[in-house]
Motif scaffolding. Structure first.
Motif, PDB file in Angstrom:
ATOM      1  N   GLY A 182      10.144 -14.280 -36.232  1.00 24.11           N
ATOM      2  CA  GLY A 182       9.583 -13.950 -35.064  1.00 24.11           C
ATOM      3  C   GLY A 182      10.480 -12.626 -34.417  1.00 24.11           C
ATOM      4  N   GLN A 183      11.454 -12.367 -34.804  1.00 25.74           N
ATOM      5  CA  GLN A 183      12.162 -11.314 -34.052  1.00 25.74           C
ATOM      6  C   GLN A 183      12.458  -9.806 -34.925  1.00 25.74           C
ATOM      7  OE1 GLN A 183      12.743 -11.558 -30.970  1.00 25.74           O
ATOM      8  NE2 GLN A 183      12.182 -13.723 -30.812  1.00 25.74           N
ATOM      9  N   SER A 213       3.000 -10.760 -28.778  1.00 27.62           N
ATOM     10  CA  SER A 213       4.535 -10.506 -28.357  1.00 27.62           C
ATOM     11  C   SER A 213       4.414 -10.109 -26.832  1.00 27.62           C
ATOM     12  CB  SER A 213       4.843  -9.102 -29.095  1.00 27.62           C
ATOM     13  OG  SER A 213       4.840  -9.616 -30.363  1.00 27.62           O
ATOM     14  N   ILE A 236       3.866 -13.312 -38.276  1.00 31.93           N
ATOM     15  CA  ILE A 236       4.746 -12.224 -38.561  1.00 31.93           C
ATOM     16  C   ILE A 236       5.455 -12.420 -40.256  1.00 31.93           C
ATOM     17  CG2 ILE A 236       7.154 -11.537 -37.899  1.00 31.93           C
ATOM     18  CD1 ILE A 236       6.253 -12.212 -35.193  1.00 31.93           C
ATOM     19  N   MET A 241       3.122 -17.311 -33.869  1.00 34.61           N
ATOM     20  CA  MET A 241       3.900 -15.989 -34.005  1.00 34.61           C
ATOM     21  C   MET A 241       4.798 -15.804 -35.365  1.00 34.61           C
ATOM     22  SD  MET A 241       5.703 -13.885 -31.380  1.00 34.61           S
ATOM     23  CE  MET A 241       6.217 -11.872 -31.516  1.00 34.61           C
ATOM     24  N   GLN A 266       0.120  -9.689 -33.764  1.00 36.35           N
ATOM     25  CA  GLN A 266       1.254 -10.042 -33.433  1.00 36.35           C
ATOM     26  C   GLN A 266       1.545  -8.911 -32.327  1.00 36.35           C
ATOM     27  OE1 GLN A 266       3.835  -8.373 -36.530  1.00 36.35           O
ATOM     28  NE2 GLN A 266       5.803  -8.354 -35.129  1.00 36.35           N
ATOM     29  N   MET A 267       1.001  -7.783 -31.905  1.00 37.63           N
ATOM     30  CA  MET A 267       1.172  -7.106 -31.073  1.00 37.63           C
ATOM     31  C   MET A 267       0.756  -7.665 -29.537  1.00 37.63           C
ATOM     32  SD  MET A 267       0.236  -3.339 -30.185  1.00 37.63           S
ATOM     33  CE  MET A 267       0.649  -2.793 -31.686  1.00 37.63           C
ATOM     34  N   MET A 286       4.847 -19.633 -30.229  1.00 31.98           N
ATOM     35  CA  MET A 286       5.982 -18.974 -30.997  1.00 31.98           C
ATOM     36  C   MET A 286       5.964 -19.473 -32.521  1.00 31.98           C
ATOM     37  SD  MET A 286       7.674 -17.196 -28.891  1.00 31.98           S
ATOM     38  CE  MET A 286       9.120 -16.997 -29.547  1.00 31.98           C
ATOM     39  N   PHE A 290       6.681 -12.131 -24.278  1.00 32.21           N
ATOM     40  CA  PHE A 290       7.636 -11.629 -23.687  1.00 32.21           C
ATOM     41  C   PHE A 290       7.267 -10.959 -22.210  1.00 32.21           C
ATOM     42  CE2 PHE A 290       8.706 -11.729 -28.197  1.00 32.21           C
ATOM     43  CZ  PHE A 290       9.702 -12.520 -28.147  1.00 32.21           C
TER      44      PHE A 290
END
Length: 211
Positions: free
Chosen positions: A33-34, A202, A93, A89, A198-199, A86, A206
């Motif tokens: 996820g990062q 995110s 991802i 995500m 995903q965008m 999360m 965040f």
């Protein structure tokens, strides 16, 4: 564990070997996820620890909220929501690396590996990552819940189970949905659509702190 695996009609030795290799390979390829870092870690354990540390920091913020606000329902709902987001995500991802690996067919297609053994192997792999993510995100809030209203081990255990089941349920639902979608949509189109999702997620995860 061996008896459980064999009860599912799975070859235990094949399952063990394939799962071990899959976890090692996906730990290198998956981003948990990062965004991938610029430098290379010396070990798989180092890569995994660095990625999970981000989730521990996010969980620390949720733990601080749980410590300041004694409304367990409110803070618990926020924790579960973030855990599910999360986990979703992670699957979106790293869908190609963690959930489905088309390249496996060229390697295992001619080997005496049954479809059931392969399925349980991939399922074990994705649940392994989901459990790690959920525990990393929830470890600090869970510890806080143990001492939220004095020493309350039942509340802490309940928080632990809620976090684990939220992550696992979200992961399994998404895997089921993607498996169905892939029967009617080409994988390339699906990955393109997942990029937009995903965008958006995110920004939700965040950007939510900033808002």
């Amino acid at each position: 564990l061996k008896a459980l695996v064999q009860a599912l009609g799975v070859d235990y030795e094949q399952w063990r070997a394939l799962t071990r290799v899959a976890i090692k390979l996906d730990a290198r390829n998956a981003r948990m996820g990062q965004a991938a870092g610029s430098g290379e870690m010396k070990s798989i354990a180092g890569q995994m620890a660095a990625r999970l540390w981000i989730y521990v920091l996010l969980g620390a913020m949720l733990g601080a909220l749980a410590g300041m606000n004694k409304d367990v329902f409110l803070t618990g709902a926020i924790l579960i929501t973030y855990t599910m987001a999360m986990a979703a995500m992670l699957v979106m991802i790293d869908f190609g690396a963690v959930v489905i690996s088309p390249g496996d067919f060229a390697i295992l297609g001619h080997q005496p590996v049954s479809s059931r053994t392969y399925f349980i192997t991939r399922l074990t792999n994705v649940l392994f990552y989901s459990t790690l993510l959920s525990l990393a995100l929830g470890i600090v809030p869970i510890l806080v819940y143990f001492f939220t209203l004095g020493f309350n081990p039942l509340l802490g255990v309940a928080a632990l189970l809620a976090v684990l089941f939220a992550g696992l349920t979200t992961t399994l639902v998404l895997v089921l949905v993607y498996a169905g979608v892939l029967t009617v949509i080409h994988p390339k189109k699906l990955r393109r659509a997942l990029g937009y999702v995903q965008m958006a997620m995110s920004f939700f995860i965040f950007g939510g702190y900033v808002i």
